[in-house]
Design a protein around this motif. Structure first.
Motif, PDB file in Angstrom:
ATOM      1  N   UNK A  43       8.598 -25.531  26.856  1.00 36.12           N
ATOM      2  CA  UNK A  43       8.473 -26.158  25.541  1.00 36.12           C
ATOM      3  C   UNK A  43       9.134 -27.524  25.524  1.00 36.12           C
ATOM      4  N   UNK A  44       8.492 -28.467  24.833  1.00 34.38           N
ATOM      5  CA  UNK A  44       9.101 -29.773  24.603  1.00 34.38           C
ATOM      6  C   UNK A  44       8.519 -30.354  23.331  1.00 34.38           C
ATOM      7  N   UNK A  45       9.291 -31.189  22.671  1.00 34.44           N
ATOM      8  CA  UNK A  45       8.798 -31.873  21.487  1.00 34.44           C
ATOM      9  C   UNK A  45       7.782 -32.924  21.927  1.00 34.44           C
ATOM     10  N   UNK A  46       6.795 -33.161  21.085  1.00 40.07           N
ATOM     11  CA  UNK A  46       5.756 -34.137  21.394  1.00 40.07           C
ATOM     12  C   UNK A  46       6.394 -35.498  21.681  1.00 40.07           C
ATOM     13  N   UNK A  47       5.879 -36.177  22.693  1.00 42.91           N
ATOM     14  CA  UNK A  47       6.326 -37.513  23.118  1.00 42.91           C
ATOM     15  C   UNK A  47       7.739 -37.535  23.683  1.00 42.91           C
ATOM     16  N   UNK A  48       8.281 -36.390  24.041  1.00 41.93           N
ATOM     17  CA  UNK A  48       9.591 -36.322  24.693  1.00 41.93           C
ATOM     18  C   UNK A  48       9.389 -35.870  26.136  1.00 41.93           C
ATOM     19  N   UNK A  49      10.300 -36.241  27.006  1.00 41.17           N
ATOM     20  CA  UNK A  49      10.180 -35.803  28.398  1.00 41.17           C
ATOM     21  C   UNK A  49      11.049 -34.592  28.697  1.00 41.17           C
ATOM     22  N   UNK A  50      12.161 -34.453  27.995  1.00 41.57           N
ATOM     23  CA  UNK A  50      13.071 -33.328  28.245  1.00 41.57           C
ATOM     24  C   UNK A  50      12.510 -32.050  27.626  1.00 41.57           C
ATOM     25  N   UNK A  51      12.546 -30.974  28.399  1.00 43.16           N
ATOM     26  CA  UNK A  51      12.092 -29.680  27.885  1.00 43.16           C
ATOM     27  C   UNK A  51      13.211 -29.017  27.098  1.00 43.16           C
ATOM     28  N   UNK A  52      12.840 -28.280  26.062  1.00 45.17           N
ATOM     29  CA  UNK A  52      13.816 -27.578  25.226  1.00 45.17           C
ATOM     30  C   UNK A  52      14.394 -26.360  25.929  1.00 45.17           C
ATOM     31  N   UNK A  53      13.596 -25.730  26.771  1.00 44.29           N
ATOM     32  CA  UNK A  53      13.995 -24.466  27.387  1.00 44.29           C
ATOM     33  C   UNK A  53      13.853 -24.529  28.904  1.00 44.29           C
ATOM     34  N   UNK A  54      14.363 -25.568  29.503  1.00 40.02           N
ATOM     35  CA  UNK A  54      14.149 -25.795  30.935  1.00 40.02           C
ATOM     36  C   UNK A  54      14.673 -24.663  31.808  1.00 40.02           C
ATOM     37  N   UNK A  55      15.775 -24.052  31.440  1.00 46.92           N
ATOM     38  CA  UNK A  55      16.350 -23.018  32.312  1.00 46.92           C
ATOM     39  C   UNK A  55      16.011 -21.605  31.868  1.00 46.92           C
ATOM     40  N   UNK A  80      17.283 -22.555  19.570  1.00 44.48           N
ATOM     41  CA  UNK A  80      17.175 -23.864  20.210  1.00 44.48           C
ATOM     42  C   UNK A  80      15.725 -24.311  20.304  1.00 44.48           C
ATOM     43  N   UNK A  81      14.815 -23.357  20.521  1.00 47.11           N
ATOM     44  CA  UNK A  81      13.393 -23.697  20.623  1.00 47.11           C
ATOM     45  C   UNK A  81      12.856 -24.282  19.323  1.00 47.11           C
ATOM     46  N   UNK A  82      13.352 -23.796  18.189  1.00 46.51           N
ATOM     47  CA  UNK A  82      12.788 -24.184  16.894  1.00 46.51           C
ATOM     48  C   UNK A  82      13.759 -24.984  16.024  1.00 46.51           C
ATOM     49  N   UNK A  83      14.724 -25.648  16.640  1.00 41.94           N
ATOM     50  CA  UNK A  83      15.749 -26.358  15.874  1.00 41.94           C
ATOM     51  C   UNK A  83      15.220 -27.639  15.221  1.00 41.94           C
ATOM     52  N   UNK A  84      14.221 -28.274  15.822  1.00 41.59           N
ATOM     53  CA  UNK A  84      13.756 -29.573  15.345  1.00 41.59           C
ATOM     54  C   UNK A  84      12.366 -29.461  14.732  1.00 41.59           C
ATOM     55  N   UNK A  85      12.204 -29.931  13.479  1.00 39.01           N
ATOM     56  CA  UNK A  85      10.860 -29.930  12.913  1.00 39.01           C
ATOM     57  C   UNK A  85       9.986 -30.973  13.596  1.00 39.01           C
ATOM     58  N   UNK A  86       8.698 -30.681  13.666  1.00 43.41           N
ATOM     59  CA  UNK A  86       7.757 -31.611  14.281  1.00 43.41           C
ATOM     60  C   UNK A  86       6.750 -30.862  15.122  1.00 43.41           C
ATOM     61  N   UNK A  87       6.069 -31.585  15.970  1.00 42.28           N
ATOM     62  CA  UNK A  87       5.063 -30.984  16.842  1.00 42.28           C
ATOM     63  C   UNK A  87       5.691 -30.697  18.197  1.00 42.28           C
ATOM     64  N   UNK A  88       5.554 -29.466  18.625  1.00 39.54           N
ATOM     65  CA  UNK A  88       6.105 -29.023  19.902  1.00 39.54           C
ATOM     66  C   UNK A  88       4.938 -28.639  20.804  1.00 39.54           C
ATOM     67  N   UNK A  89       5.020 -29.025  22.063  1.00 41.51           N
ATOM     68  CA  UNK A  89       3.990 -28.675  23.032  1.00 41.51           C
ATOM     69  C   UNK A  89       4.474 -27.545  23.922  1.00 41.51           C
TER      70      UNK A  89
END
Length: 127
Positions: free
Chosen positions: A58-70, A91-100
């Motif tokens: 999972x990562x937020x749209x237009x971001x390079x860092x993954x939310x759940x990398x490990x 942690x996966x759902x902490x930020x509102x917006x579009x997540x990929x």
């Protein structure tokens, strides 16, 4: 509160010959229900997940860092039936917006298969 089971249905839409996946709605801070997936081959038969680790990155749209990398491994719910689930974390759902979301099968020893279509999640702010 009773435990609930909800299947996240991923619907493939075709628009002008281009396949897209319908967005899955979430709310900030939600950790339930788990997202469930049925893995099938091109003929529609279940993929046997014995010895395979399904993953959801999972990562937020237009971001390079993954939310759940490990911690992106799914739980195999039926190896022979080809089903798995992913338990959302706060942690996966902490930020509102579009997540990929990117689905992949990890066969071990550096061998992976990544689903060509991405999942989309719309995370709205809790009111």
């Amino acid at each position: 509160m009773a435990d609930m089971t909800v299947t996240a249905t991923v619907e493939v839409l075709t628009l002008d010959g281009i396949q897209a996946l319908r967005a899955i709605p979430l709310v900030t801070g939600d950790t339930k229900p788990p997202l469930t997936f049925a893995w099938k081959d091109a003929s529609g038969a279940a993929i046997n997940l014995t010895g395979i680790t399904p993953r959801l990155r999972l990562r937020m749209e237009n971001e390079t860092a993954r939310l759940n990398d490990t911690a992106n491994a799914m739980t195999v719910t039926s190896a022979v039936g080809g089903t798995s689930s992913y338990a959302l974390t706060a942690t996966d759902t902490v930020t509102p917006g579009i997540m990929e979301g990117e689905l992949l099968l990890d066969y071990g020893a550096g061998v992976t298969w990544t689903c060509p279509q991405r999942l989309a999640f719309v995370v709205r702010r809790r009111t």
